[in-house]
Enzyme design. Structure first.
Site, PDB file in Angstrom:
ATOM      1  N   LYS A  30       0.870  -1.194   0.000  1.00 61.12           N
ATOM      2  CA  LYS A  30       0.000   0.000   0.000  1.00 61.12           C
ATOM      3  C   LYS A  30       0.904   1.240   0.000  1.00 61.12           C
ATOM      4  O   LYS A  30       1.524   1.566   1.000  1.00 61.12           O
ATOM      5  CB  LYS A  30      -0.873  -0.012   1.266  1.00 61.12           C
ATOM      6  CG  LYS A  30      -2.208   0.674   1.144  1.00 61.12           C
ATOM      7  CD  LYS A  30      -2.181   2.172   0.949  1.00 61.12           C
ATOM      8  CE  LYS A  30      -1.948   2.945   2.221  1.00 61.12           C
ATOM      9  NZ  LYS A  30      -1.891   4.416   1.954  1.00 61.12           N
TER      10      LYS A  30
ATOM     11  N   GLU B 236       9.406   0.735  10.817  1.00 61.69           N
ATOM     12  CA  GLU B 236      10.461   1.743  10.617  1.00 61.69           C
ATOM     13  C   GLU B 236       9.786   3.093  10.793  1.00 61.69           C
ATOM     14  O   GLU B 236       8.989   3.502   9.940  1.00 61.69           O
ATOM     15  CB  GLU B 236      11.055   1.617   9.209  1.00 61.69           C
ATOM     16  CG  GLU B 236      11.683   0.267   8.912  1.00 61.69           C
ATOM     17  CD  GLU B 236      13.026   0.062   9.595  1.00 61.69           C
ATOM     18  OE1 GLU B 236      13.570   1.044  10.137  1.00 61.69           O
ATOM     19  OE2 GLU B 236      13.507  -1.074   9.616  1.00 61.69           O
TER      20      GLU B 236
ATOM     21  N   CYS C 205      13.412  10.413   7.382  1.00 59.78           N
ATOM     22  CA  CYS C 205      13.271   9.937   8.763  1.00 59.78           C
ATOM     23  C   CYS C 205      14.580  10.070   9.523  1.00 59.78           C
ATOM     24  O   CYS C 205      14.585  10.350  10.716  1.00 59.78           O
ATOM     25  CB  CYS C 205      12.808   8.494   8.751  1.00 59.78           C
ATOM     26  SG  CYS C 205      13.814   7.477   7.673  1.00 59.78           S
TER      27      CYS C 205
ATOM     28  N   GLU D 199       9.527  15.369  15.689  1.00 57.79           N
ATOM     29  CA  GLU D 199       9.948  15.285  14.290  1.00 57.79           C
ATOM     30  C   GLU D 199       9.185  16.325  13.477  1.00 57.79           C
ATOM     31  O   GLU D 199       7.956  16.368  13.526  1.00 57.79           O
ATOM     32  CB  GLU D 199       9.643  13.881  13.778  1.00 57.79           C
ATOM     33  CG  GLU D 199      10.132  13.657  12.380  1.00 57.79           C
ATOM     34  CD  GLU D 199       9.825  12.269  11.876  1.00 57.79           C
ATOM     35  OE1 GLU D 199       8.673  11.818  12.017  1.00 57.79           O
ATOM     36  OE2 GLU D 199      10.743  11.621  11.344  1.00 57.79           O
TER      37      GLU D 199
HETATM   38  P1  NAP Z   1       2.132   7.956   8.064  1.00 57.91           P
HETATM   39  O1  NAP Z   1       1.097   8.983   8.129  1.00 57.91           O
HETATM   40  O2  NAP Z   1       2.369   7.102   9.246  1.00 57.91           O
HETATM   41  O3  NAP Z   1       1.786   7.064   6.804  1.00 57.91           O
HETATM   42  C1  NAP Z   1       2.578   5.997   6.373  1.00 57.91           C
HETATM   43  C2  NAP Z   1       1.727   5.040   5.586  1.00 57.91           C
HETATM   44  O4  NAP Z   1       0.747   4.448   6.448  1.00 57.91           O
HETATM   45  C3  NAP Z   1       0.951   5.686   4.460  1.00 57.91           C
HETATM   46  O5  NAP Z   1       0.854   4.788   3.388  1.00 57.91           O
HETATM   47  C4  NAP Z   1      -0.401   5.916   5.112  1.00 57.91           C
HETATM   48  O6  NAP Z   1      -1.425   6.077   4.187  1.00 57.91           O
HETATM   49  C5  NAP Z   1      -0.556   4.649   5.916  1.00 57.91           C
HETATM   50  N1  NAP Z   1      -1.482   4.709   7.027  1.00 57.91           N
HETATM   51  C6  NAP Z   1      -2.041   5.794   7.625  1.00 57.91           C
HETATM   52  N2  NAP Z   1      -2.837   5.407   8.642  1.00 57.91           N
HETATM   53  C7  NAP Z   1      -2.772   4.058   8.703  1.00 57.91           C
HETATM   54  C8  NAP Z   1      -3.353   3.070   9.555  1.00 57.91           C
HETATM   55  N3  NAP Z   1      -4.163   3.393  10.567  1.00 57.91           N
HETATM   56  N4  NAP Z   1      -3.065   1.760   9.339  1.00 57.91           N
HETATM   57  C9  NAP Z   1      -2.223   1.410   8.342  1.00 57.91           C
HETATM   58  N5  NAP Z   1      -1.657   2.295   7.503  1.00 57.91           N
HETATM   59  C10 NAP Z   1      -1.915   3.601   7.687  1.00 57.91           C
HETATM   60  O7  NAP Z   1       3.555   8.557   7.721  1.00 57.91           O
HETATM   61  P2  NAP Z   1       3.868   9.592   6.571  1.00 57.91           P
HETATM   62  O8  NAP Z   1       3.436  10.919   7.052  1.00 57.91           O
HETATM   63  O9  NAP Z   1       3.378   9.087   5.282  1.00 57.91           O
HETATM   64  O10 NAP Z   1       5.461   9.489   6.508  1.00 57.91           O
HETATM   65  C11 NAP Z   1       6.287  10.222   7.294  1.00 57.91           C
HETATM   66  C12 NAP Z   1       6.768   9.400   8.466  1.00 57.91           C
HETATM   67  O11 NAP Z   1       7.444   8.234   8.027  1.00 57.91           O
HETATM   68  C13 NAP Z   1       7.776  10.145   9.291  1.00 57.91           C
HETATM   69  O12 NAP Z   1       7.459  10.027  10.644  1.00 57.91           O
HETATM   70  C14 NAP Z   1       9.085   9.446   8.976  1.00 57.91           C
HETATM   71  O13 NAP Z   1      10.054   9.537   9.958  1.00 57.91           O
HETATM   72  C15 NAP Z   1       8.661   8.064   8.725  1.00 57.91           C
HETATM   73  N6  NAP Z   1       9.637   7.343   7.923  1.00 57.91           N
HETATM   74  C16 NAP Z   1      10.437   6.409   8.533  1.00 57.91           C
HETATM   75  C17 NAP Z   1      11.385   5.711   7.818  1.00 57.91           C
HETATM   76  C18 NAP Z   1      12.252   4.690   8.490  1.00 57.91           C
HETATM   77  O14 NAP Z   1      12.837   3.888   7.772  1.00 57.91           O
HETATM   78  N7  NAP Z   1      12.358   4.675   9.800  1.00 57.91           N
HETATM   79  C19 NAP Z   1      11.525   5.949   6.457  1.00 57.91           C
HETATM   80  C20 NAP Z   1      10.705   6.905   5.851  1.00 57.91           C
HETATM   81  C21 NAP Z   1       9.757   7.586   6.603  1.00 57.91           C
HETATM   82  P3  NAP Z   1      -1.740   7.552   3.582  1.00 57.91           P
HETATM   83  O15 NAP Z   1      -0.464   8.294   3.452  1.00 57.91           O
HETATM   84  O16 NAP Z   1      -2.325   7.249   2.288  1.00 57.91           O
HETATM   85  O17 NAP Z   1      -2.657   8.189   4.570  1.00 57.91           O
END
Ligand code: NAP
Ligand code: MG
Length: 490
Positions: A195, A269, A303, A400
């Site tokens: 997804k 992650e 991240c 963050e």
């Molecule tokens: P996010 O809001 O947590 O979303 C990540 C993914 O999860 C998206 O595909 C999102 O869908 C989906 N999602 C949202 N709610 C969900 C739920 N209840 N159950 C399952 N999936 C759900 O994060 P983001 O804002 O896209 O990304 C930024 C974050 O990612 C930052 O905190 C960053 O640090 C972290 N990150 C971490 C790493 C690592 O390797 N540690 C790498 C990259 C990014 P939608 O976007 O379509 O709503």
């Protein structure tokens, strides 16, 4: 708020680069994209499609299907059938051949993929062309190599696949995160339902076309687009054996709760708040470049971004002056222009989040300095920003931001630097800048972070594992470690 006075600061004269845009005229988008299930694109049961926009222009690029729970169910069933009937039965070297083929096709389509990544997500073409897409191919090559060598990865033990992996990824490195997830899963004999993030689905869908071209058996990889609800339906589906999630700590915790007691394996992650630590004996000019790369690379949508700077007192003044000079030269604008350093913020919502945290930083008493660079009138932009006079308890030091915002603090002793670096809920990455090898070892072993860079920053390689401590996550991806989450060992 204090402002810098343009690029003339460093060079004495006002000058600018001529525009050097990468052409996107040859890029073809479908008007709308279906769900990729069982090897073909199909309409969603919801009949709903949402817009994917270019954050630099706010124009719609294409419409993307929103998967409902029955579509997720269909995709998980397709993955299960492909797992049982085809993929887990295939010889490991045959699996490897498919992965090599996918890697080569990614290289052949690299230019198109890079342009789409920049158009859909807002990152500078220089980064998608030179970093994201080459790393995507490198990950497929790397794990293709492991497919028939698992007995050497786990000597004396026997590795078998787990089954169906549900993989949910964020918008900051859309295709790279897809590669990090899909390549090791397939190499170990699992099948996948992926997804992508709602704002950046297009390169994953282009990857689906590449998988078709590579003749990957139907159902081995399925891609269901949609928002958070689609992700939630996928990870909680009972037909899933393993969950791999990259995204925010908040959603990660939610997922952990939703799969508790289910017996599903998982890797998470999550977020980070890394500190770059500069000692007085470091090479200051190189360190300044490293800090710039650490936080302004990819608009700070990283991240492991070095969003905090800890600088030893004796050089703090010098470092700050050099940093501000260098930040004033950064070009913010058209992601497709090869001169652009900082592209568009991925979405309006993310821009709002950055603004909220920056305002909180000002309210809490931090001194905010911004580059005076020009930004386009349309689209989502944020000027590179630096905070001084911040305390450890301030939100911009603890939370963050995921934007081009650097919080600067000073320290006197290595102990104080370690204390400050470790004093956040996160533990994903960090950097140490010093002339002394012994200091590097001392610091890196005391900082609770999964990845530490020394005298460099934001360097990635498929052979090297990645992952966090504390609220930055559970498990490792990349390298040999990245195989463990996808095998049962006996
Ligand atoms: P996010 O809001 O947590 O979303 C990540 C993914 O999860 C998206 O595909 C999102 O869908 C989906 N999602 C949202 N709610 C969900 C739920 N209840 N159950 C399952 N999936 C759900 O994060 P983001 O804002 O896209 O990304 C930024 C974050 O990612 C930052 O905190 C960053 O640090 C972290 N990150 C971490 C790493 C690592 O390797 N540690 C790498 C990259 C990014 P939608 O976007 O379509 O709503
Ligand atoms: Mg988009």
């Amino acid at each position: 708020m204090k402002k810098a006075s343009s690029r003339s600061l460093q060079f004495g004269t006002d000058w600018t680069y001529a525009p050097a845009p990468e052409s996107s005229a040859h890029i073809q988008f479908n008007e709308r994209y279906g769900l990729f299930i069982n090897g073909r694109f199909q309409a969603p049961s919801t009949s709903r499609y949402f817009a994917s926009i270019n954050p630099a222009t706010e124009k719609e690029i294409a419409r993307v299907a929103e998967a409902g729970s029955s579509d997720v169910d269909k995709a998980v069933r397709a993955a299960r059938t492909a797992y049982e009937k085809v993929w887990s039965k295939l010889s490991p070297s045959e699996r490897g051949k498919y992965l090599f083929r996918i890697a080569r096709l990614i290289q052949e389509n690299a230019r198109e993929l890079a342009i789409i990544e920049s158009m859909d997500g807002g990152k500078p073409i220089r980064e998608s062309r030179d970093i994201d897409i080459p790393l995507v191919a490198a990950h497929f090559f790397y794990y293709a190599g492991w497919a028939d060598k698992l007995q050497f990865a786990f000597p004396g033990r026997s590795a078998s696949p787990i089954g169906v992996a549900a993989q949910v990824i964020p918008w900051n490195f859309p295709l790279l995160m897809a590669a990090w997830k899909i390549a090791p899963a397939l190499a170990c004999g699992n099948t996948v339902v992926l997804k992508p993030a709602e704002t950046t689905s297009l390169t994953a869908l282009k990857l689906a076309e590449i998988l078709q071209e590579a003749d990957l058996p139907p159902g081995v990889v399925n891609i269901v687009t949609g928002a958070g609800a689609t992700g939630a339906a996928l990870v909680s589906h009972p037909g899933v054996d393993k969950v791999a999630f990259t995204g925010s700590t908040e959603v990660g915790k939610h997922i952990m709760r939703s799969i508790a007691g289910s017996g599903k394996k998982y890797t998470l992650e999550l977020g980070g708040k890394a500190a770059n630590i500069l000692f007085e004996d470091c090479a200051v000019d190189q360190a300044v470049e490293g800090i710039i790369n650490g936080i302004f690379f990819n608009q700070g949508h990283v991240c492991c971004a070095g969003s905090r700077l800890l600088v030893q007192e004796g050089i703090a003044k010098d470092v700050l002056r050099k940093l501000k000079d260098r930040i004033s030269t950064l070009i913010v604008g058209d992601p497709l222009d090869k001169n652009t350093d900082i592209g568009a913020i991925n979405s309006k919502a993310q821009l709002q989040k950055i603004k909220t945290l920056v305002n909180a930083g000002i309210r809490e008493g931090g001194e905010c300095w911004q580059s005076e660079c020009e930004i386009p009138s349309k689209g989502f932009w944020f000027k590179p920003t630096l905070f001084t006079g911040v305390a450890q308890s301030h939100r911009i030091v603890q939370e963050e931001i995921f934007g081009p915002v650097l919080a600067v603090q000073t320290f006197r002793t290595p102990e104080e630097a370690v204390e400050k670096a470790n004093n956040t809920p996160y533990g994903l990455s960090g950097g140490v800048w010093t002339d002394k090898g012994s200091k590097i070892f001392k610091m890196t072993s005391r900082i609770r972070a999964g990845v530490m860079w020394a005298n460099t920053y934001n360097k990635f390689d498929p052979a090297s594992p990645f992952g966090g401590y504390k609220e930055s996550g559970v498990g490792r991806e990349g390298g040999l470690h990245g195989l463990y989450p996808y095998v049962n060992l006996s």
